[in-house]
Structure formats: structure tokens, C-alpha cells
Enzyme design. Sequence first.
Site, mmCIF file in Angstrom:
data_model
loop_
_atom_site.group_PDB
_atom_site.id
_atom_site.type_symbol
_atom_site.label_atom_id
_atom_site.label_comp_id
_atom_site.label_asym_id
_atom_site.label_seq_id
_atom_site.Cartn_x
_atom_site.Cartn_y
_atom_site.Cartn_z
ATOM 1 N N CYS A 119 50.035 39.491 42.342
ATOM 2 C CA CYS A 119 49.226 40.683 42.423
ATOM 3 C C CYS A 119 48.451 40.655 43.721
ATOM 4 O O CYS A 119 47.732 39.702 43.931
ATOM 5 C CB CYS A 119 48.251 40.733 41.240
ATOM 6 S SG CYS A 119 47.321 42.248 41.160
ATOM 7 N N PRO A 120 48.606 41.589 44.625
ATOM 8 C CA PRO A 120 49.386 42.821 44.507
ATOM 9 C C PRO A 120 50.896 42.633 44.634
ATOM 10 O O PRO A 120 51.639 43.548 44.319
ATOM 11 C CB PRO A 120 48.852 43.694 45.632
ATOM 12 C CG PRO A 120 48.235 42.773 46.606
ATOM 13 C CD PRO A 120 47.820 41.553 45.866
#
Lengths: 401, 90
Positions: free
Chosen positions: B16-17
Site C-alpha cells: 500500500c499504495p
Amino acid sequence: MSEEIKIVVIGAGTGGNMAANHAFKDMKKTKKSYTVTIIDPTFEHVYQPGFLFTSFGAKTKTIIKDSRKMLKKGINAVMDKVTIVDTENKLVKTDKSGDFPYDYLVLATGARMATETAEWWNEDIHEFYSPKGAEKLWAALQKFEEGKVVVSIADLPYKCPPAPVEMSMLLDDYFKKRGIRDKVDIIYTSPLNRPFSIETTSSRVEGYLEDKNIDVRLLFNTDYVYADEEEGYAVESMEGEEVEYDLLIMVPPHRGQQFIIDSGIAKGQGWIPTNKETLEVNGQENMFALGDCTDIPTSKAGSTAHYQSPVVGKNIANKVMGKELALYDGHVQCFFLTEFGKSMFINFNYKIPPPPTPTRKFWWLFKLAFKPLYYKFLVPGHFHKTIEFFNIKVKDWQNKA
Amino acid sequence: MSYEITHTIDARESYCPGPLMELVKTIKQMETGDVVSLLSSDEGSVVDIPAWAEKANHKMLEIKEDDGFRRFIIEKGEKKERRRRRRSEE
Ligand SMILES: Cc1cc2nc3c(=O)[nH]c(=O)nc-3n(C[C@H](O)[C@H](O)[C@H](O)COP(=O)(O)OP(=O)(O)OC[C@H]3O[C@@H](n4cnc5c(N)ncnc54)[C@H](O)[C@@H]3O)c2cc1C
């Protein structure tokens, strides 16, 4: 190095406050004389997860606190803006308070909302990444009766990757409560080919978005916003698609701080090149960075800064004592609101993604309890060892299954 | 295949991201014809990266398997014309 070891922290947000407290405590082990100075222009500590509540009517004053009250006694707080870091002479220069020499420097300067970098940004575009933006959005939502609400992302990277998806789902709940959901279309544009970056979590989110009848446009990276009578009101993507809107809510473009670029510490968008484990700034001596200001490929989240802060504190002391550096394992924990009253909870690190756990009332209640916990214990660093004991560790659920 | 890599991204161990967001972020700052090499240990990238490259008009030059990760080589394509520009040229 001078007799007294000087540690300077720039920025008193989540990361800076926590790192200053950890460094102050951990340096005791070195048995050397030292000072910790933290510099921030306002010391107004904004609890940014609260923007998702102030956008729906909660009062802004409930999410801003004086961060000097959350610093350990003995830390010097200087209210000023840093203008430049002279890395050669190890000096931090401020606007009005003069220069601060350092032996160790911690950068925790966060991200700047840089709307000026999007030539199409205009005053009618709403955002919920600043206290004023969230208040203005609340005023607009109350007047909104029917039409298309688009939630979109101006540029990458942006902090709190779940926030725009959470906003879309909270809007659904809000309009339902007002009894006008059937007159409102909610459209969420995702930069990826799924609604949320982490696949395991996204599989759940997809179902919730579908149940809530939220229209999701995938692989949509904003390129331009049309906002006039002639061209119409629409967002156009880099990938060549368009969505029309009546009310547009955008995550604003983010950049690092200009003084970081001017000091030669970072280039381009201003994200500080940082070792993702030791949190040392690449190419600089005795300099650490944490939180949103780094270029580490992980979530820009308060939780990231929280788990990085003890590593920064320890590593300053370890360097002083000539010990091996501690490593940050990429631990991040986030709530992911799906409605007013329910939340998911995602917990992961560099190696292990979060399990696909569903949304629950329990996590919502935990989220509500988190704010006082954050102000009273997490930021001031009280009962750190006890909190660490109860900390929810990342479990290797994939290999267990 | 001959190409000169102008940008590199190491997005291994990034959930993440994630690798695709790192790629989009970097490509936005590149010039047409520049080539980026992206390292990803995320299984999903085999689908995500070529799908986005095709939709956004970039050229997928190569996908190489390595020890526990893949290397994606992508050339930045011409930017799609904006509607306003398309219209004014018509
Ligand atoms: C809508 C929204 C929801 C969010 N929800 C969550 C969530 O649920 N969970 C989560 O973990 N995170 C969440 N976040 C993200 C989280 O708030 C940030 O990632 C976190 O605050 C980052 O901490 P930081 O210390 O890096 O930066 P900040 O807290 O932004 O602090 C940066 C500090 O640097 C100071 N500074 C800047 N320039 C200078 C200068 N020149 N001189 C001196 N000081 C300077 C600033 O004044 C500021 O005090 C959310 C964010 C938003 C916007």
C-alpha cells in the site's frame, strides 16, 4: 561533535512529536549530555483522521490540540518555520528564531497540499484534507439535494489511501439518512484496476461499494477538470475517460516541503529519499526522516509515522553508542470506515498483507476510542511499553491457512 | 531488445499504495520515450501493470521473472489528447 549532543526535530505533527519523545527517552541510555529541540510554525497538532468527521458536521476545534502539551518535559519547543537546512555546517535556519546547530536531525515535515501544481484546480472543487476544506464541504453537502457527486484523486502519492473510498461510503450513509439517496449518484474514481490498493482488502471493499450502489471507475488518473458552462463540468483522466459531476470532491495534489528541496535533501516533488528500514536519509550524515515526508513506498499514514518513531529514537541513541541500527519492518495499522457505525481494520507490514477481514461495529467503536488514546498516550509516549504489549501484531495468516 | 532505462522503481514489499501507484506517479514525471524499470514482488502486478499500460497508451517492453519478484520494463507513450485540445483542433 560538541560535548552536548544536539538533536533537532523539524515538524511537530504525528511523526515529529513521537520521534522527539522517543529520542528524549532513548538518549538517556547513552549517559551523555544532550538536548532535544523541536521546531514547528504553529504547534497546532491536527488529528487528520478527524477530517472524515468534520466533513459531516463535527467541530474542527475537537481535532486540533497544542502539541507542546504532548512533549516530554525537558524538550525545547521553538515556534517558527524552518527556512533551510545547511547540511554542510549542520545548521537549521529559521525565519525569526535564528540558527540551530545539530548533531542529529529528524525530518518530520509531512506533506503539503499543493493545489497550485494543478493548473485546473478551482475554488469550487471540494477537498477534505484541511480543516477549512472539510468545513466548506460540510456546508456544501447540507445544501446538496440531487445530482452527481464525484470523489476523485488529483495526483499521486496521497496520504491515507483508504480516505477517498471511505468518503464515498460515508456519503452513501449521509444521503441515505437524509432520505435523498435515490436522487444522488455517487461515483468514485480509482487510480488502480481495483477500488483499493491492497488486493485482500479490496476484495471486501468491492462488495461494500456494490451493495451501496457506488459507481466505481477503475484505472482513472485525473488529468484535467472542466468547470465552465461551455465545456461542462467533468473530470478527464490520463487514460482518456470522463466523468461528469455536480459536486466534485478531490484529494488535492501532495508535495514535500519546498525548504527540503532548497536544502538539496530531496528533488522533484520533494519526497525525502529514505532508507525504508533504518529510516536514515540517503546521502546525508546523521539525518533521519519519518512519516509523510519520505519517499518510502508505503502508506502515508499516521500509523506509519507511529511505528517508525521508536526506530528513529532508538537509532539516534544507537548511533551515539556505536551500536547496530534498529529496523522498521513496515508495520501499518489502519481503520477503514465503511459507514457511520462500522469499520474494517487493516494491519500489515512489508512482508505480510492484511487478511480479508470484514467490517465490524467493534472496529468502529475502537476508532472512536482511538482519538483520546492518541492524544493522551500515543503522542506523548506514556506507557509506551504497556501499549506495545497490547499492540496487535501482524500475523502471517497466509502461511497459517 | 534494446532500450535505455531512464527511471527505476523498487516497489518490492510494497502493498500500500503498491507498485502500480508507484509506476503511475513516476510515469507522470517522465518524458515520452523514457523507459522505466519497475521491480515488484506483488503477484497482482502481472495483471495490473500491463492492463494500465495498455489503457494509458504506454508500451510494455518486457516482463522478466527473477528470484521472488518480477521486473517490468515500460516505455512512456504519447499522452492522450485532452478533449478541449481535440476539439479546438477539429
Ligand atoms: C482525511 C484524512 C484521513 C486520515 N486518516 C488516517 C487514519 O485513519 N489512520 C492513519 O494512520 N492516518 C490517517 N491519515 C494520515 C495522517 O494524518 C498523516 O499521515 C500523519 O499526520 C503524518 O504525520 P507526519 O508527522 O508525517 O505529518 P504531519 O502530521 O502532517 O506533520 C507535519 C508537521 O511539519 C510541520 N512543518 C512543515 N513545514 C515546516 C517547516 N518549514 N518548518 C517547521 N515545521 C514544518 C507542520 O507544521 C506539521 O506540524 C489521514 C489523513 C487525512 C488527510
